[in-house]
Design a protein around this motif. Structure first.
Motif, PDB file in Angstrom:
ATOM      1  N   LYS A   7       0.845  -1.199   0.000  1.00 30.39           N
ATOM      2  CA  LYS A   7       0.000   0.000   0.000  1.00 30.39           C
ATOM      3  C   LYS A   7       0.883   1.253   0.000  1.00 30.39           C
ATOM      4  CE  LYS A   7      -2.016   3.535   2.259  1.00 30.39           C
ATOM      5  NZ  LYS A   7      -1.539   4.482   3.294  1.00 30.39           N
ATOM      6  N   ASP A 159      -5.285   2.281   4.322  1.00 28.45           N
ATOM      7  CA  ASP A 159      -4.632   1.238   5.136  1.00 28.45           C
ATOM      8  C   ASP A 159      -5.627   0.098   5.399  1.00 28.45           C
ATOM      9  OD1 ASP A 159      -2.436   2.929   5.402  1.00 28.45           O
ATOM     10  OD2 ASP A 159      -3.051   3.696   7.359  1.00 28.45           O
ATOM     11  N   LYS A 214      -0.911   9.094  13.246  1.00 32.30           N
ATOM     12  CA  LYS A 214      -1.583   8.976  11.961  1.00 32.30           C
ATOM     13  C   LYS A 214      -0.955   7.897  11.076  1.00 32.30           C
ATOM     14  CE  LYS A 214      -3.038  12.008   8.373  1.00 32.30           C
ATOM     15  NZ  LYS A 214      -2.398  12.904   7.439  1.00 32.30           N
TER      16      LYS A 214
END
Ligand code: ADP
Ligand code: ASP
Ligand code: MG
Length: 400
Positions: A7, A159, A214
Protein backbone atom coordinates in the motif's frame (compact mmCIF):
# COMPACT_ATOMS: atom_id res chain seq x y z
CA UNK A 1 0.67 -18.16 -4.93
CA UNK A 2 2.70 -15.96 -2.51
CA UNK A 3 0.65 -12.76 -2.29
CA UNK A 4 2.14 -9.52 -0.98
CA UNK A 5 0.00 -6.43 -0.31
CA UNK A 6 1.83 -3.18 -1.02
CA UNK A 7 0.00 0.00 0.00
CA UNK A 8 1.36 3.40 -1.00
CA UNK A 9 0.17 6.54 0.81
CA UNK A 10 -0.63 9.95 -0.68
CA UNK A 11 2.86 11.44 -0.55
CA UNK A 12 4.39 8.25 -2.02
CA UNK A 13 2.41 8.66 -5.25
CA UNK A 14 2.37 12.47 -5.45
CA UNK A 15 5.02 13.02 -8.16
CA UNK A 16 6.40 11.14 -11.14
CA UNK A 17 9.80 10.76 -9.37
CA UNK A 18 8.20 9.25 -6.28
CA UNK A 19 6.02 6.96 -8.39
CA UNK A 20 9.20 5.61 -10.01
CA UNK A 21 10.25 4.47 -6.51
CA UNK A 22 6.86 2.80 -6.16
CA UNK A 23 7.40 0.98 -9.47
CA UNK A 24 10.78 -0.17 -8.13
CA UNK A 25 9.20 -1.62 -4.94
CA UNK A 26 6.62 -3.49 -7.04
CA UNK A 27 9.27 -4.78 -9.48
CA UNK A 28 11.42 -5.97 -6.54
CA UNK A 29 8.50 -7.87 -5.04
CA UNK A 30 7.90 -9.60 -8.37
CA UNK A 31 11.60 -10.46 -8.63
CA UNK A 32 11.39 -12.12 -5.20
CA UNK A 33 8.58 -14.34 -6.51
CA UNK A 34 5.65 -12.50 -4.91
CA UNK A 35 2.37 -11.66 -6.57
CA UNK A 36 1.94 -8.03 -5.50
CA UNK A 37 -1.52 -6.56 -4.95
CA UNK A 38 -1.10 -2.78 -4.84
CA UNK A 39 -3.33 -0.32 -2.96
CA UNK A 40 -2.96 3.41 -3.50
CA UNK A 41 -4.19 6.57 -1.75
CA UNK A 42 -5.15 9.82 -3.44
CA UNK A 43 -2.11 11.73 -4.69
CA UNK A 44 -0.55 14.33 -2.37
CA UNK A 45 -1.79 16.19 0.67
CA UNK A 46 -4.03 19.19 1.30
CA UNK A 47 -3.59 21.84 -1.39
CA UNK A 48 -2.33 19.45 -4.05
CA UNK A 49 -4.79 19.07 -6.94
CA UNK A 50 -6.18 15.54 -6.44
CA UNK A 51 -5.81 15.01 -2.67
CA UNK A 52 -8.90 14.12 -0.64
CA UNK A 53 -8.86 17.45 1.22
CA UNK A 54 -8.58 19.42 -2.02
CA UNK A 55 -11.53 17.54 -3.52
CA UNK A 56 -13.55 18.20 -0.36
CA UNK A 57 -12.82 21.92 -0.64
CA UNK A 58 -14.68 22.01 -3.97
CA UNK A 59 -18.09 21.78 -2.28
CA UNK A 60 -19.74 23.79 0.50
CA UNK A 61 -20.32 22.61 4.08
CA UNK A 62 -24.13 22.81 3.90
CA UNK A 63 -24.14 20.75 0.68
CA UNK A 64 -21.87 18.19 2.39
CA UNK A 65 -24.22 17.88 5.40
CA UNK A 66 -27.21 17.09 3.18
CA UNK A 67 -25.57 15.02 0.42
CA UNK A 68 -23.60 12.25 2.08
CA UNK A 69 -23.70 10.02 -0.99
CA UNK A 70 -22.26 12.80 -3.16
CA UNK A 71 -19.44 13.50 -0.69
CA UNK A 72 -18.30 9.86 -0.81
CA UNK A 73 -18.53 9.83 -4.60
CA UNK A 74 -16.37 12.96 -4.73
CA UNK A 75 -13.80 11.66 -2.22
CA UNK A 76 -13.51 8.35 -4.07
CA UNK A 77 -12.29 10.18 -7.21
CA UNK A 78 -8.84 10.88 -5.68
CA UNK A 79 -7.97 7.21 -5.29
CA UNK A 80 -9.50 6.33 -8.69
CA UNK A 81 -7.26 8.90 -10.42
CA UNK A 82 -4.28 7.65 -8.44
CA UNK A 83 -4.69 3.98 -9.41
CA UNK A 84 -4.97 4.84 -13.11
CA UNK A 85 -1.89 7.08 -13.02
CA UNK A 86 0.04 4.33 -11.19
CA UNK A 87 -1.06 1.76 -13.75
CA UNK A 88 0.28 4.08 -16.47
CA UNK A 89 3.66 4.31 -14.65
CA UNK A 90 3.90 0.51 -14.44
CA UNK A 91 2.95 0.16 -18.07
CA UNK A 92 5.82 2.53 -19.00
CA UNK A 93 8.20 0.10 -17.27
CA UNK A 94 6.67 -2.95 -19.03
CA UNK A 95 4.83 -4.23 -15.95
CA UNK A 96 1.28 -5.19 -16.86
CA UNK A 97 -1.36 -3.99 -14.39
CA UNK A 98 -5.10 -3.43 -14.05
CA UNK A 99 -6.52 -0.41 -12.14
CA UNK A 100 -9.58 -1.22 -10.03
CA UNK A 101 -12.06 0.81 -7.98
CA UNK A 102 -12.74 -0.50 -4.47
CA UNK A 103 -16.02 -1.99 -5.70
CA UNK A 104 -14.32 -3.75 -8.62
CA UNK A 105 -11.78 -5.11 -6.11
CA UNK A 106 -14.70 -6.64 -4.18
CA UNK A 107 -14.92 -4.37 -1.12
CA UNK A 108 -18.63 -4.55 -0.21
CA UNK A 109 -19.83 -2.23 2.55
CA UNK A 110 -22.90 -1.01 4.39
CA UNK A 111 -24.22 2.42 3.43
CA UNK A 112 -22.82 4.38 6.36
CA UNK A 113 -21.35 7.07 4.11
CA UNK A 114 -17.92 8.49 5.00
CA UNK A 115 -17.28 5.75 7.56
CA UNK A 116 -18.65 2.58 5.98
CA UNK A 117 -18.14 -0.85 7.54
CA UNK A 118 -17.08 -3.69 5.32
CA UNK A 119 -19.55 -6.54 4.94
CA UNK A 120 -17.43 -8.78 2.70
CA UNK A 121 -14.35 -8.82 0.52
CA UNK A 122 -14.84 -10.77 -2.68
CA UNK A 123 -11.54 -11.13 -4.48
CA UNK A 124 -12.54 -12.97 -7.71
CA UNK A 125 -11.44 -10.09 -9.97
CA UNK A 126 -8.12 -9.73 -8.18
CA UNK A 127 -7.39 -13.45 -8.35
CA UNK A 128 -8.23 -13.52 -12.06
CA UNK A 129 -5.84 -10.60 -12.69
CA UNK A 130 -3.06 -12.24 -10.65
CA UNK A 131 -3.46 -15.47 -12.62
CA UNK A 132 -2.92 -13.45 -15.83
CA UNK A 133 0.37 -12.34 -14.21
CA UNK A 134 -0.80 -8.73 -14.02
CA UNK A 135 -0.63 -6.43 -11.00
CA UNK A 136 -4.00 -5.30 -9.60
CA UNK A 137 -3.81 -1.62 -8.56
CA UNK A 138 -6.68 -1.01 -6.17
CA UNK A 139 -8.10 2.41 -5.29
CA UNK A 140 -7.89 2.47 -1.47
CA UNK A 141 -10.34 3.99 1.03
CA UNK A 142 -13.49 3.02 -0.87
CA UNK A 143 -16.01 0.28 -1.40
CA UNK A 144 -19.44 -0.22 -2.86
CA UNK A 145 -22.66 -0.65 -0.90
CA UNK A 146 -24.99 -3.56 -1.48
CA UNK A 147 -27.28 -1.08 -3.25
CA UNK A 148 -24.43 -0.23 -5.64
CA UNK A 149 -23.38 3.20 -4.32
CA UNK A 150 -19.78 4.19 -3.76
CA UNK A 151 -18.82 4.52 -0.09
CA UNK A 152 -15.65 5.49 1.78
CA UNK A 153 -14.09 3.80 4.80
CA UNK A 154 -13.11 6.79 6.99
CA UNK A 155 -10.12 9.13 6.67
CA UNK A 156 -6.83 7.28 6.31
CA UNK A 157 -8.87 4.30 5.09
CA UNK A 158 -6.50 3.07 2.36
CA UNK A 159 -4.63 1.24 5.14
CA UNK A 160 -7.93 -0.52 5.88
CA UNK A 161 -8.29 -1.56 2.23
CA UNK A 162 -4.78 -3.03 2.34
CA UNK A 163 -5.51 -5.00 5.51
CA UNK A 164 -8.87 -6.25 4.20
CA UNK A 165 -7.31 -7.52 0.98
CA UNK A 166 -4.41 -9.04 2.95
CA UNK A 167 -6.82 -10.98 5.14
CA UNK A 168 -9.10 -12.06 2.28
CA UNK A 169 -6.21 -13.18 0.05
CA UNK A 170 -4.23 -14.73 2.94
CA UNK A 171 -1.23 -12.60 2.00
CA UNK A 172 2.26 -13.38 3.33
CA UNK A 173 2.63 -9.80 4.51
CA UNK A 174 1.05 -6.33 4.27
CA UNK A 175 3.53 -3.57 3.46
CA UNK A 176 2.43 0.01 4.21
CA UNK A 177 4.71 2.48 2.41
CA UNK A 178 4.73 6.08 3.63
CA UNK A 179 6.95 9.16 4.02
CA UNK A 180 8.72 8.14 7.27
CA UNK A 181 11.01 5.18 8.03
CA UNK A 182 8.38 3.39 10.11
CA UNK A 183 6.70 3.87 13.46
CA UNK A 184 8.76 6.24 15.56
CA UNK A 185 8.78 6.82 19.32
CA UNK A 186 6.88 10.06 18.56
CA UNK A 187 5.67 11.92 15.47
CA UNK A 188 8.97 13.11 13.88
CA UNK A 189 7.26 16.40 13.04
CA UNK A 190 7.00 17.03 16.80
CA UNK A 191 10.14 15.35 18.16
CA UNK A 192 13.02 15.84 15.75
CA UNK A 193 15.17 13.08 17.30
CA UNK A 194 12.41 10.47 17.63
CA UNK A 195 13.80 6.99 17.01
CA UNK A 196 12.54 4.17 14.84
CA UNK A 197 10.73 1.29 16.55
CA UNK A 198 12.02 -1.80 14.75
CA UNK A 199 9.50 -4.27 16.11
CA UNK A 200 6.21 -3.73 17.92
CA UNK A 201 3.17 -5.83 18.83
CA UNK A 202 -0.25 -5.40 17.20
CA UNK A 203 -1.64 -4.40 20.60
CA UNK A 204 0.84 -1.61 21.20
CA UNK A 205 0.61 -0.23 17.69
CA UNK A 206 -3.17 -0.29 17.96
CA UNK A 207 -2.85 1.98 21.02
CA UNK A 208 -0.59 4.28 19.01
CA UNK A 209 -2.94 4.45 16.04
CA UNK A 210 -6.08 4.71 18.13
CA UNK A 211 -4.62 7.56 20.21
CA UNK A 212 -3.76 9.77 17.28
CA UNK A 213 -0.57 8.55 15.56
CA UNK A 214 -1.58 8.98 11.96
CA UNK A 215 1.01 6.60 10.58
CA UNK A 216 -1.40 3.60 10.41
CA UNK A 217 -5.17 3.29 10.71
CA UNK A 218 -6.25 1.43 13.89
CA UNK A 219 -8.81 -0.67 11.96
CA UNK A 220 -6.04 -1.90 9.65
CA UNK A 221 -4.06 -3.07 12.68
CA UNK A 222 -7.10 -4.87 14.07
CA UNK A 223 -7.84 -6.66 10.78
CA UNK A 224 -4.20 -7.75 10.31
CA UNK A 225 -4.05 -8.94 13.93
CA UNK A 226 -7.18 -11.04 13.59
CA UNK A 227 -5.84 -12.62 10.38
CA UNK A 228 -2.38 -12.94 12.01
CA UNK A 229 -0.64 -11.37 9.01
CA UNK A 230 2.52 -9.35 9.70
CA UNK A 231 2.25 -5.64 8.88
CA UNK A 232 5.39 -3.75 7.91
CA UNK A 233 5.61 0.06 7.76
CA UNK A 234 8.31 1.28 5.38
CA UNK A 235 9.57 4.41 3.66
CA UNK A 236 8.88 4.54 -0.10
CA UNK A 237 11.97 6.67 -0.63
CA UNK A 238 14.62 4.37 0.89
CA UNK A 239 15.41 0.72 1.62
CA UNK A 240 15.19 0.81 5.45
CA UNK A 241 13.74 -2.33 7.04
CA UNK A 242 10.99 -0.26 8.65
CA UNK A 243 8.80 -1.36 11.57
CA UNK A 244 7.56 -4.94 11.79
CA UNK A 245 4.24 -5.36 13.57
CA UNK A 246 3.44 -8.87 14.79
CA UNK A 247 1.99 -10.61 17.84
CA UNK A 248 5.25 -10.84 19.78
CA UNK A 249 6.56 -7.27 19.49
CA UNK A 250 10.01 -6.44 20.82
CA UNK A 251 10.76 -8.99 23.57
CA UNK A 252 14.21 -7.56 24.30
CA UNK A 253 13.40 -3.94 25.03
CA UNK A 254 13.79 -2.90 28.65
CA UNK A 255 12.24 0.57 28.33
CA UNK A 256 8.82 0.66 30.03
CA UNK A 257 7.61 3.28 27.54
CA UNK A 258 7.41 2.48 23.83
CA UNK A 259 6.31 5.87 22.54
CA UNK A 260 4.20 8.98 22.88
CA UNK A 261 1.36 10.24 20.72
CA UNK A 262 -1.43 12.78 21.05
CA UNK A 263 -4.88 13.89 19.97
CA UNK A 264 -5.37 17.62 19.63
CA UNK A 265 -8.58 19.63 19.34
CA UNK A 266 -10.21 18.31 22.50
CA UNK A 267 -12.46 20.52 24.63
CA UNK A 268 -12.56 19.84 28.38
CA UNK A 269 -16.04 20.22 29.89
CA UNK A 270 -16.80 20.52 33.62
CA UNK A 271 -20.39 20.31 34.86
CA UNK A 272 -20.81 21.13 38.54
CA UNK A 273 -23.56 19.59 40.62
CA UNK A 274 -24.15 22.72 42.74
CA UNK A 275 -24.86 24.86 39.67
CA UNK A 276 -27.34 22.32 38.27
CA UNK A 277 -28.92 20.63 41.29
CA UNK A 278 -32.46 21.68 40.38
CA UNK A 279 -32.08 20.54 36.78
CA UNK A 280 -33.05 16.87 36.30
CA UNK A 281 -31.21 16.79 32.98
CA UNK A 282 -27.92 17.00 34.96
CA UNK A 283 -28.42 13.37 36.00
CA UNK A 284 -29.14 12.24 32.43
CA UNK A 285 -26.28 14.14 30.84
CA UNK A 286 -24.27 11.17 29.50
CA UNK A 287 -27.39 9.52 28.18
CA UNK A 288 -28.42 12.70 26.34
CA UNK A 289 -24.97 13.03 24.77
CA UNK A 290 -24.97 9.38 23.68
CA UNK A 291 -28.41 9.75 22.08
CA UNK A 292 -27.08 12.73 20.13
CA UNK A 293 -24.03 10.71 19.01
CA UNK A 294 -21.55 12.96 20.82
CA UNK A 295 -18.71 10.79 21.98
CA UNK A 296 -16.89 11.72 25.17
CA UNK A 297 -13.69 10.54 26.79
CA UNK A 298 -11.41 11.07 29.80
CA UNK A 299 -14.57 10.78 31.87
CA UNK A 300 -14.29 11.49 35.61
CA UNK A 301 -17.41 11.43 37.75
CA UNK A 302 -17.22 12.86 41.28
CA UNK A 303 -20.04 13.51 43.78
CA UNK A 304 -19.80 17.24 43.09
CA UNK A 305 -18.94 17.34 39.36
CA UNK A 306 -18.57 15.54 36.06
CA UNK A 307 -15.52 16.18 33.88
CA UNK A 308 -14.94 14.88 30.36
CA UNK A 309 -13.65 15.87 26.94
CA UNK A 310 -15.31 16.10 23.54
CA UNK A 311 -13.92 16.63 20.06
CA UNK A 312 -13.83 20.27 18.95
CA UNK A 313 -15.85 19.41 15.84
CA UNK A 314 -18.76 18.35 18.10
CA UNK A 315 -18.64 21.49 20.25
CA UNK A 316 -21.32 23.58 18.48
CA UNK A 317 -23.77 20.68 18.55
CA UNK A 318 -22.93 20.04 22.24
CA UNK A 319 -23.36 23.70 23.15
CA UNK A 320 -26.76 23.93 21.45
CA UNK A 321 -28.12 20.83 23.20
CA UNK A 322 -26.79 21.77 26.63
CA UNK A 323 -28.04 25.37 26.39
CA UNK A 324 -31.51 24.15 25.39
CA UNK A 325 -31.55 21.97 28.51
CA UNK A 326 -30.29 24.91 30.62
CA UNK A 327 -27.36 22.92 32.00
CA UNK A 328 -24.52 25.13 33.27
CA UNK A 329 -20.98 24.14 32.43
CA UNK A 330 -17.47 25.54 32.06
CA UNK A 331 -14.89 24.59 29.42
CA UNK A 332 -11.24 24.71 28.48
CA UNK A 333 -10.94 25.13 24.71
CA UNK A 334 -8.15 23.64 22.62
CA UNK A 335 -6.72 20.86 24.71
CA UNK A 336 -4.49 18.01 23.69
CA UNK A 337 -4.70 14.47 25.03
CA UNK A 338 -1.19 13.09 25.29
CA UNK A 339 -0.89 9.30 25.40
CA UNK A 340 2.23 7.73 26.89
CA UNK A 341 2.20 4.12 25.69
CA UNK A 342 4.07 1.01 26.82
CA UNK A 343 2.82 -2.49 27.49
CA UNK A 344 5.75 -3.06 29.86
CA UNK A 345 4.54 -0.37 32.31
CA UNK A 346 2.02 -2.87 33.72
CA UNK A 347 2.79 -3.28 37.44
CA UNK A 348 5.79 -0.91 37.39
CA UNK A 349 5.42 1.73 40.11
CA UNK A 350 6.34 5.38 39.62
CA UNK A 351 5.53 5.92 35.92
CA UNK A 352 2.68 8.37 36.57
CA UNK A 353 4.79 10.15 39.22
CA UNK A 354 7.63 10.59 36.72
CA UNK A 355 5.26 11.96 34.06
CA UNK A 356 3.71 14.50 36.42
CA UNK A 357 7.12 15.54 37.79
CA UNK A 358 8.43 16.07 34.25
CA UNK A 359 5.49 18.20 33.15
CA UNK A 360 5.45 20.22 36.39
CA UNK A 361 9.17 20.92 36.04
CA UNK A 362 8.42 22.36 32.58
CA UNK A 363 5.71 24.59 34.06
CA UNK A 364 2.95 22.70 32.21
CA UNK A 365 -0.41 22.41 33.93
CA UNK A 366 -1.96 18.93 33.73
CA UNK A 367 -5.73 19.37 33.38
CA UNK A 368 -6.72 15.73 33.77
CA UNK A 369 -5.20 12.23 33.70
CA UNK A 370 -6.35 8.68 33.08
CA UNK A 371 -4.56 5.37 32.91
CA UNK A 372 -4.87 1.78 31.74
CA UNK A 373 -2.42 -1.16 31.91
CA UNK A 374 -0.65 0.05 28.78
CA UNK A 375 -1.28 3.79 28.49
CA UNK A 376 -1.25 6.94 30.63
CA UNK A 377 -3.13 9.96 29.28
CA UNK A 378 -2.52 13.58 30.28
CA UNK A 379 -4.70 16.44 29.12
CA UNK A 380 -2.80 19.70 28.58
CA UNK A 381 -3.57 22.88 26.71
CA UNK A 382 -2.85 22.59 22.97
CA UNK A 383 -0.18 25.29 23.18
CA UNK A 384 1.84 22.97 25.48
CA UNK A 385 1.65 19.85 23.28
CA UNK A 386 5.04 20.06 21.60
CA UNK A 387 6.83 21.03 24.82
CA UNK A 388 5.12 18.24 26.81
CA UNK A 389 5.87 15.49 24.28
CA UNK A 390 9.49 16.55 23.89
CA UNK A 391 10.02 16.71 27.68
CA UNK A 392 8.48 13.26 28.23
CA UNK A 393 10.40 11.82 25.27
CA UNK A 394 13.65 13.08 26.84
CA UNK A 395 12.78 11.96 30.37
CA UNK A 396 11.95 8.40 29.26
CA UNK A 397 15.14 8.27 27.11
CA UNK A 398 13.26 7.38 23.92
CA UNK A 399 15.89 8.80 21.52
CA UNK A 400 18.60 6.30 20.71
P1 ADP B 1 0.24 8.28 4.18
O1 ADP B 1 -0.25 9.36 3.29
O2 ADP B 1 1.46 7.60 3.67
O3 ADP B 1 -0.82 7.33 4.61
P2 ADP B 1 0.06 9.60 6.75
O4 ADP B 1 0.19 11.09 6.72
O5 ADP B 1 -1.29 9.02 6.92
O6 ADP B 1 0.79 9.04 5.46
O7 ADP B 1 1.01 8.99 7.90
C1 ADP B 1 2.38 9.31 7.92
C2 ADP B 1 2.64 10.44 8.88
O8 ADP B 1 2.31 10.02 10.20
C3 ADP B 1 4.09 10.85 8.99
O9 ADP B 1 4.42 11.83 8.02
C4 ADP B 1 4.22 11.36 10.42
O10 ADP B 1 4.32 12.77 10.51
C5 ADP B 1 2.93 10.93 11.10
N1 ADP B 1 3.15 10.27 12.39
C6 ADP B 1 2.45 10.53 13.53
N2 ADP B 1 2.91 9.80 14.55
C7 ADP B 1 3.90 9.03 14.08
C8 ADP B 1 4.76 8.06 14.66
N3 ADP B 1 4.70 7.71 15.94
N4 ADP B 1 5.67 7.46 13.85
C9 ADP B 1 5.76 7.79 12.54
N5 ADP B 1 4.98 8.71 11.93
C10 ADP B 1 4.06 9.32 12.69
N1 ASP C 1 -7.17 9.67 0.76
C1 ASP C 1 -7.82 9.28 1.99
C2 ASP C 1 -7.56 10.32 3.07
O1 ASP C 1 -6.87 11.30 2.84
C3 ASP C 1 -7.46 7.90 2.42
C4 ASP C 1 -5.99 7.65 2.72
O2 ASP C 1 -5.13 8.47 2.42
O3 ASP C 1 -5.72 6.59 3.28
O4 ASP C 1 -8.07 10.17 4.15
MG1 MG D 1 -2.32 7.32 6.12
Amino acid sequence: MKILIQKFGGTSVSTHEKRLNVVQKIANAKKLGYYPVVVVSAMGRKGQPYSTDTLLSLITEDFKDKNLLAVDLLMSCGEVISCIVMSNELNNQNIASVPLTGGQAGIITDDNYSNASVISTECDNIIRILKEDKVPIVAGFQGISEKGFITTLGRGGSDVTAALLGAALKAEEIEIYTDVDGIMTADPRIVSNASLIKEISYNEVFQFADQGAKVIHPRAVEIAMRANIPLVIKNTMNNCNGTIINSAGDQNSDNVITGITHMSDRVQITVEHDLNKNNSYYYELFDILAKNLISIDLINVFPKEKIFTIDKKDFNKFNKIINNLKINYSKVDSCSKIAIIGSRMRGIPGVMAKILKTLTKEGIEVLQTADSHTTIWCLVEDKNTQKSINALHREFCLSK
